[in-house]
Design an enzyme around this catalytic site. Structure first.
Site, short mmCIF file in Angstrom:
data_model
loop_
_atom_site.label_atom_id
_atom_site.label_comp_id
_atom_site.label_asym_id
_atom_site.label_seq_id
_atom_site.Cartn_x
_atom_site.Cartn_y
_atom_site.Cartn_z
N ASP A 1 0.38 42.82 80.29
CA ASP A 1 1.01 44.11 80.59
C ASP A 1 1.67 44.15 81.97
O ASP A 1 2.37 45.12 82.28
CB ASP A 1 -0.04 45.24 80.59
CG ASP A 1 -0.47 45.63 79.18
OD1 ASP A 1 0.21 45.23 78.22
OD2 ASP A 1 -1.50 46.32 79.06
N LYS B 1 -0.57 53.66 82.13
CA LYS B 1 0.31 53.71 80.94
C LYS B 1 -0.50 54.16 79.74
O LYS B 1 -1.73 54.05 79.71
CB LYS B 1 0.95 52.35 80.65
CG LYS B 1 -0.03 51.17 80.37
CD LYS B 1 -0.56 51.08 78.96
CE LYS B 1 -1.49 49.90 78.74
NZ LYS B 1 -2.27 49.96 77.50
#
Ligand code: C5P
Length: 290
Positions: free
Chosen positions: A146, A8
Protein backbone atom coordinates in the site's frame (compact mmCIF):
# COMPACT_ATOMS: atom_id res chain seq x y z
CA UNK A 1 9.39 19.54 7.79
CA UNK A 2 5.91 18.85 9.16
CA UNK A 3 3.41 16.76 7.27
CA UNK A 4 0.26 14.72 7.70
CA UNK A 5 0.02 11.01 6.87
CA UNK A 6 -3.65 10.16 6.15
CA UNK A 7 -5.43 6.84 6.69
CA UNK A 8 -7.23 5.09 3.81
CA UNK A 9 -10.27 2.98 3.25
CA UNK A 10 -10.84 0.54 0.39
CA UNK A 11 -13.86 1.57 -1.67
CA UNK A 12 -13.48 -1.66 -3.66
CA UNK A 13 -11.23 -4.71 -3.26
CA UNK A 14 -11.38 -7.64 -5.65
CA UNK A 15 -8.91 -10.51 -5.37
CA UNK A 16 -8.18 -11.93 -8.82
CA UNK A 17 -6.15 -14.86 -7.50
CA UNK A 18 -3.10 -16.08 -5.65
CA UNK A 19 0.22 -15.50 -7.42
CA UNK A 20 3.22 -17.79 -7.49
CA UNK A 21 5.12 -15.47 -5.12
CA UNK A 22 2.39 -15.95 -2.47
CA UNK A 23 0.92 -12.44 -2.85
CA UNK A 24 -2.55 -11.88 -4.27
CA UNK A 25 -3.31 -10.02 -7.47
CA UNK A 26 -5.77 -7.22 -6.68
CA UNK A 27 -8.06 -4.69 -8.25
CA UNK A 28 -8.60 -2.18 -5.47
CA UNK A 29 -9.73 1.44 -5.21
CA UNK A 30 -8.25 3.32 -2.27
CA UNK A 31 -9.38 6.63 -0.80
CA UNK A 32 -7.54 8.75 1.77
CA UNK A 33 -9.58 10.09 4.70
CA UNK A 34 -9.02 12.88 7.21
CA UNK A 35 -7.87 10.68 10.09
CA UNK A 36 -4.14 11.52 10.07
CA UNK A 37 -0.84 10.82 11.81
CA UNK A 38 1.43 13.86 12.28
CA UNK A 39 5.07 13.60 11.25
CA UNK A 40 8.09 15.84 11.65
CA UNK A 41 11.09 14.93 9.54
CA UNK A 42 14.57 16.50 9.55
CA UNK A 43 17.55 15.58 7.36
CA UNK A 44 20.79 16.56 9.14
CA UNK A 45 24.52 15.76 9.11
CA UNK A 46 25.37 12.34 10.61
CA UNK A 47 26.17 12.42 14.33
CA UNK A 48 29.95 12.39 14.92
CA UNK A 49 31.08 8.93 16.04
CA UNK A 50 27.91 7.12 14.84
CA UNK A 51 28.78 3.67 13.37
CA UNK A 52 29.82 3.71 9.70
CA UNK A 53 27.50 2.02 7.21
CA UNK A 54 24.56 2.18 9.62
CA UNK A 55 21.58 4.50 9.54
CA UNK A 56 21.66 7.26 12.16
CA UNK A 57 17.96 7.75 12.91
CA UNK A 58 16.50 9.39 15.98
CA UNK A 59 12.85 8.32 16.38
CA UNK A 60 10.31 9.78 18.81
CA UNK A 61 6.85 8.20 18.99
CA UNK A 62 3.75 9.55 20.71
CA UNK A 63 0.42 7.74 20.64
CA UNK A 64 -3.09 9.10 20.96
CA UNK A 65 -5.65 7.14 22.92
CA UNK A 66 -7.12 5.16 19.98
CA UNK A 67 -3.75 3.61 19.28
CA UNK A 68 -2.73 0.51 21.19
CA UNK A 69 0.75 -0.21 22.50
CA UNK A 70 1.54 -2.49 19.56
CA UNK A 71 3.00 0.25 17.33
CA UNK A 72 6.75 -0.45 17.38
CA UNK A 73 8.84 2.40 18.80
CA UNK A 74 12.11 1.17 17.25
CA UNK A 75 13.67 0.26 13.92
CA UNK A 76 10.80 -2.18 13.17
CA UNK A 77 8.52 0.83 12.64
CA UNK A 78 7.85 1.31 8.91
CA UNK A 79 8.62 5.05 9.18
CA UNK A 80 12.13 4.24 10.45
CA UNK A 81 12.60 1.57 7.77
CA UNK A 82 11.56 4.11 5.12
CA UNK A 83 14.17 6.61 6.39
CA UNK A 84 16.86 3.91 6.46
CA UNK A 85 16.03 2.66 2.94
CA UNK A 86 16.03 6.22 1.59
CA UNK A 87 19.43 7.06 3.19
CA UNK A 88 20.89 3.83 1.77
CA UNK A 89 19.44 4.37 -1.73
CA UNK A 90 20.57 8.02 -1.70
CA UNK A 91 24.14 7.00 -0.78
CA UNK A 92 23.89 9.17 2.36
CA UNK A 93 24.26 6.51 5.10
CA UNK A 94 27.65 7.92 6.14
CA UNK A 95 26.97 11.60 5.59
CA UNK A 96 23.47 12.17 6.91
CA UNK A 97 21.06 11.21 9.67
CA UNK A 98 17.30 11.65 10.09
CA UNK A 99 15.20 12.89 13.01
CA UNK A 100 11.63 11.56 13.06
CA UNK A 101 8.82 12.55 15.39
CA UNK A 102 5.56 10.66 14.87
CA UNK A 103 2.24 11.32 16.55
CA UNK A 104 0.10 8.21 15.92
CA UNK A 105 -3.66 8.64 15.69
CA UNK A 106 -4.33 5.83 13.19
CA UNK A 107 -4.66 2.47 14.99
CA UNK A 108 -2.51 -0.42 13.78
CA UNK A 109 -3.85 -3.77 12.52
CA UNK A 110 -6.88 -1.77 11.48
CA UNK A 111 -6.83 -2.01 7.66
CA UNK A 112 -6.39 1.78 7.54
CA UNK A 113 -2.84 1.73 6.14
CA UNK A 114 -1.39 3.87 8.94
CA UNK A 115 2.12 2.38 8.90
CA UNK A 116 2.23 2.46 5.10
CA UNK A 117 1.12 6.10 5.07
CA UNK A 118 3.80 7.08 7.60
CA UNK A 119 6.44 5.37 5.44
CA UNK A 120 5.29 7.18 2.29
CA UNK A 121 5.26 10.53 4.14
CA UNK A 122 8.86 9.96 5.31
CA UNK A 123 9.99 9.19 1.74
CA UNK A 124 8.19 12.27 0.40
CA UNK A 125 9.66 14.51 3.12
CA UNK A 126 13.24 13.30 2.58
CA UNK A 127 12.90 13.72 -1.19
CA UNK A 128 11.70 17.31 -0.65
CA UNK A 129 14.32 18.15 1.98
CA UNK A 130 17.14 16.80 -0.23
CA UNK A 131 15.65 18.44 -3.37
CA UNK A 132 15.52 15.03 -5.07
CA UNK A 133 17.27 11.70 -4.78
CA UNK A 134 16.38 8.07 -5.51
CA UNK A 135 13.15 7.20 -7.29
CA UNK A 136 10.48 6.81 -4.59
CA UNK A 137 8.11 4.28 -6.21
CA UNK A 138 10.46 1.24 -6.00
CA UNK A 139 11.49 2.14 -2.44
CA UNK A 140 7.81 2.44 -1.49
CA UNK A 141 6.85 -0.87 -3.17
CA UNK A 142 9.64 -2.69 -1.30
CA UNK A 143 8.29 -1.37 2.02
CA UNK A 144 4.72 -2.67 1.47
CA UNK A 145 1.96 -3.13 -1.07
CA UNK A 146 0.00 0.00 0.00
CA UNK A 147 2.97 2.37 0.39
CA UNK A 148 3.08 3.53 -3.30
CA UNK A 149 -0.58 4.59 -3.07
CA UNK A 150 0.23 6.96 -0.21
CA UNK A 151 2.87 8.74 -2.33
CA UNK A 152 -0.14 9.89 -4.37
CA UNK A 153 -3.18 9.87 -2.01
CA UNK A 154 -6.71 11.00 -2.90
CA UNK A 155 -8.56 8.34 -4.90
CA UNK A 156 -6.60 5.77 -6.91
CA UNK A 157 -6.96 2.44 -8.66
CA UNK A 158 -4.26 0.05 -7.43
CA UNK A 159 -3.36 -3.11 -9.35
CA UNK A 160 -0.78 -5.89 -9.02
CA UNK A 161 -0.32 -6.55 -5.31
CA UNK A 162 -1.45 -2.93 -4.87
CA UNK A 163 1.74 -1.18 -5.97
CA UNK A 164 0.68 -0.14 -9.49
CA UNK A 165 -1.18 3.09 -8.78
CA UNK A 166 -3.33 5.09 -11.20
CA UNK A 167 -4.85 8.27 -9.70
CA UNK A 168 -8.47 8.70 -10.73
CA UNK A 169 -10.88 11.58 -10.50
CA UNK A 170 -12.13 11.87 -6.96
CA UNK A 171 -15.75 11.52 -5.99
CA UNK A 172 -17.19 14.58 -4.24
CA UNK A 173 -16.08 14.77 -0.62
CA UNK A 174 -18.20 12.35 1.42
CA UNK A 175 -18.70 11.60 5.10
CA UNK A 176 -18.16 8.25 6.67
CA UNK A 177 -18.36 6.69 10.10
CA UNK A 178 -15.51 4.51 11.25
CA UNK A 179 -16.04 1.77 13.80
CA UNK A 180 -12.81 0.78 15.48
CA UNK A 181 -13.00 -2.51 17.38
CA UNK A 182 -10.65 -2.95 20.32
CA UNK A 183 -8.68 -5.66 18.51
CA UNK A 184 -6.48 -5.60 15.42
CA UNK A 185 -6.39 -8.11 12.58
CA UNK A 186 -3.03 -9.15 11.07
CA UNK A 187 -3.34 -8.83 7.28
CA UNK A 188 -1.44 -12.09 6.46
CA UNK A 189 -3.92 -14.16 8.52
CA UNK A 190 -6.85 -12.89 6.44
CA UNK A 191 -5.13 -13.56 3.12
CA UNK A 192 -4.11 -17.01 4.38
CA UNK A 193 -7.77 -17.83 5.19
CA UNK A 194 -8.94 -16.64 1.76
CA UNK A 195 -9.87 -19.36 -0.68
CA UNK A 196 -8.37 -17.61 -3.72
CA UNK A 197 -7.94 -19.30 -7.10
CA UNK A 198 -4.57 -19.53 -8.81
CA UNK A 199 -4.17 -16.45 -10.94
CA UNK A 200 -5.22 -16.81 -14.57
CA UNK A 201 -6.20 -13.35 -15.79
CA UNK A 202 -4.22 -10.12 -15.54
CA UNK A 203 -6.22 -6.88 -15.52
CA UNK A 204 -5.73 -4.32 -18.24
CA UNK A 205 -4.69 -1.21 -16.27
CA UNK A 206 -5.91 1.35 -18.81
CA UNK A 207 -9.28 -0.27 -19.26
CA UNK A 208 -9.80 -0.52 -15.51
CA UNK A 209 -8.74 3.07 -14.85
CA UNK A 210 -11.20 4.32 -17.48
CA UNK A 211 -13.96 2.18 -16.04
CA UNK A 212 -13.36 3.48 -12.49
CA UNK A 213 -12.94 7.09 -13.51
CA UNK A 214 -16.38 6.95 -15.13
CA UNK A 215 -17.99 5.21 -12.17
CA UNK A 216 -16.55 7.52 -9.52
CA UNK A 217 -16.84 10.87 -11.31
CA UNK A 218 -20.50 11.34 -10.37
CA UNK A 219 -20.55 9.12 -7.31
CA UNK A 220 -22.58 10.13 -4.27
CA UNK A 221 -22.92 8.07 -1.13
CA UNK A 222 -25.60 5.83 -2.70
CA UNK A 223 -23.46 5.19 -5.76
CA UNK A 224 -20.43 4.39 -3.59
CA UNK A 225 -22.61 1.93 -1.70
CA UNK A 226 -23.56 0.14 -4.90
CA UNK A 227 -19.94 0.02 -6.11
CA UNK A 228 -18.52 -1.29 -2.82
CA UNK A 229 -17.02 -4.82 -2.74
CA UNK A 230 -14.43 -6.44 -0.49
CA UNK A 231 -13.34 -10.03 -1.09
CA UNK A 232 -11.49 -10.05 2.25
CA UNK A 233 -14.75 -9.83 4.21
CA UNK A 234 -15.60 -13.58 4.16
CA UNK A 235 -12.22 -14.75 5.56
CA UNK A 236 -12.13 -11.89 8.12
CA UNK A 237 -15.64 -12.86 9.27
CA UNK A 238 -14.65 -16.51 9.61
CA UNK A 239 -11.62 -15.58 11.70
CA UNK A 240 -13.26 -12.99 13.99
CA UNK A 241 -16.73 -13.63 15.39
CA UNK A 242 -17.34 -10.00 16.50
CA UNK A 243 -16.71 -8.80 12.91
CA UNK A 244 -19.08 -11.46 11.62
CA UNK A 245 -21.89 -10.12 13.83
CA UNK A 246 -21.30 -6.47 12.90
CA UNK A 247 -21.06 -7.18 9.17
CA UNK A 248 -24.56 -8.70 9.24
CA UNK A 249 -25.86 -5.15 8.66
CA UNK A 250 -25.71 -4.50 4.89
CA UNK A 251 -24.60 -0.87 5.43
CA UNK A 252 -21.52 -1.89 7.42
CA UNK A 253 -18.30 -2.55 5.49
CA UNK A 254 -14.79 -3.72 6.27
CA UNK A 255 -11.76 -1.63 5.30
CA UNK A 256 -9.14 -3.85 3.66
CA UNK A 257 -8.43 -6.82 5.90
CA UNK A 258 -9.97 -5.06 8.95
CA UNK A 259 -10.48 -4.67 11.77
CA UNK A 260 -11.93 -1.21 10.95
CA UNK A 261 -15.58 -1.11 9.89
CA UNK A 262 -17.12 1.81 8.08
CA UNK A 263 -20.40 3.21 6.84
CA UNK A 264 -20.89 5.71 4.04
CA UNK A 265 -22.63 8.85 5.33
CA UNK A 266 -23.01 9.95 8.93
CA UNK A 267 -26.45 8.64 9.90
CA UNK A 268 -25.25 6.52 12.75
CA UNK A 269 -28.81 6.07 13.99
CA UNK A 270 -29.87 3.95 11.02
CA UNK A 271 -26.78 1.86 11.02
CA UNK A 272 -25.47 -1.39 12.31
CA UNK A 273 -23.26 0.61 14.66
CA UNK A 274 -26.22 1.22 16.97
CA UNK A 275 -25.88 -2.28 18.34
CA UNK A 276 -22.08 -2.22 18.24
CA UNK A 277 -20.30 -3.47 21.35
CA UNK A 278 -19.27 -0.75 23.77
CA UNK A 279 -15.63 -1.74 23.19
CA UNK A 280 -15.89 -0.30 19.67
CA UNK A 281 -15.14 3.40 19.16
CA UNK A 282 -17.20 5.32 16.63
CA UNK A 283 -15.71 8.34 14.88
CA UNK A 284 -16.98 10.53 12.08
CA UNK A 285 -14.64 11.33 9.18
CA UNK A 286 -14.52 12.70 5.64
CA UNK A 287 -12.74 11.66 2.50
CA UNK A 288 -9.57 13.68 1.97
CA UNK A 289 -8.57 14.84 -1.46
CA UNK A 290 -5.09 15.28 -2.87
O1 C5P B 1 2.76 -5.86 1.28
P1 C5P B 1 2.39 -5.93 2.71
O2 C5P B 1 3.60 -6.09 3.60
O3 C5P B 1 1.49 -4.86 3.16
O4 C5P B 1 1.55 -7.27 2.87
C1 C5P B 1 1.29 -7.88 4.10
C2 C5P B 1 0.83 -9.31 3.85
O5 C5P B 1 -0.46 -9.32 3.24
C3 C5P B 1 1.71 -10.10 2.90
O6 C5P B 1 2.76 -10.72 3.59
C4 C5P B 1 0.75 -11.12 2.32
O7 C5P B 1 0.54 -12.17 3.24
C5 C5P B 1 -0.55 -10.34 2.25
N1 C5P B 1 -0.80 -9.72 0.93
C6 C5P B 1 -1.15 -10.52 -0.14
N2 C5P B 1 -1.43 -9.93 -1.36
C7 C5P B 1 -1.38 -8.59 -1.49
C8 C5P B 1 -1.03 -7.76 -0.40
C9 C5P B 1 -0.75 -8.36 0.80
O8 C5P B 1 -1.21 -11.75 -0.03
N3 C5P B 1 -1.69 -8.05 -2.67
Amino acid sequence: MKLEAPAKINLYLEVLGRREDGFHELVTVLQTIDLVDDLEVALRPKTAGAPAGQADIDFRLDRESLVGADVPADERNLAVRAARDWLAAAGRLDSHGVDLALLKRIPSGAGLGGGSSDAAAVLTALDTLASGGPELQPLAAALGSDVPFFLVGGTALCLGRGEHVTPIEQPACFELMLGLPDFGVPTPSVYAALDAPTLRTQPNPREHARHWATRLAQADVDALESIYRNDLEPPARTLHAPLDDLLESPAVHLSGSGSTLFLFGSAEQDSGFVCAPSSMRRIRHRSKNR
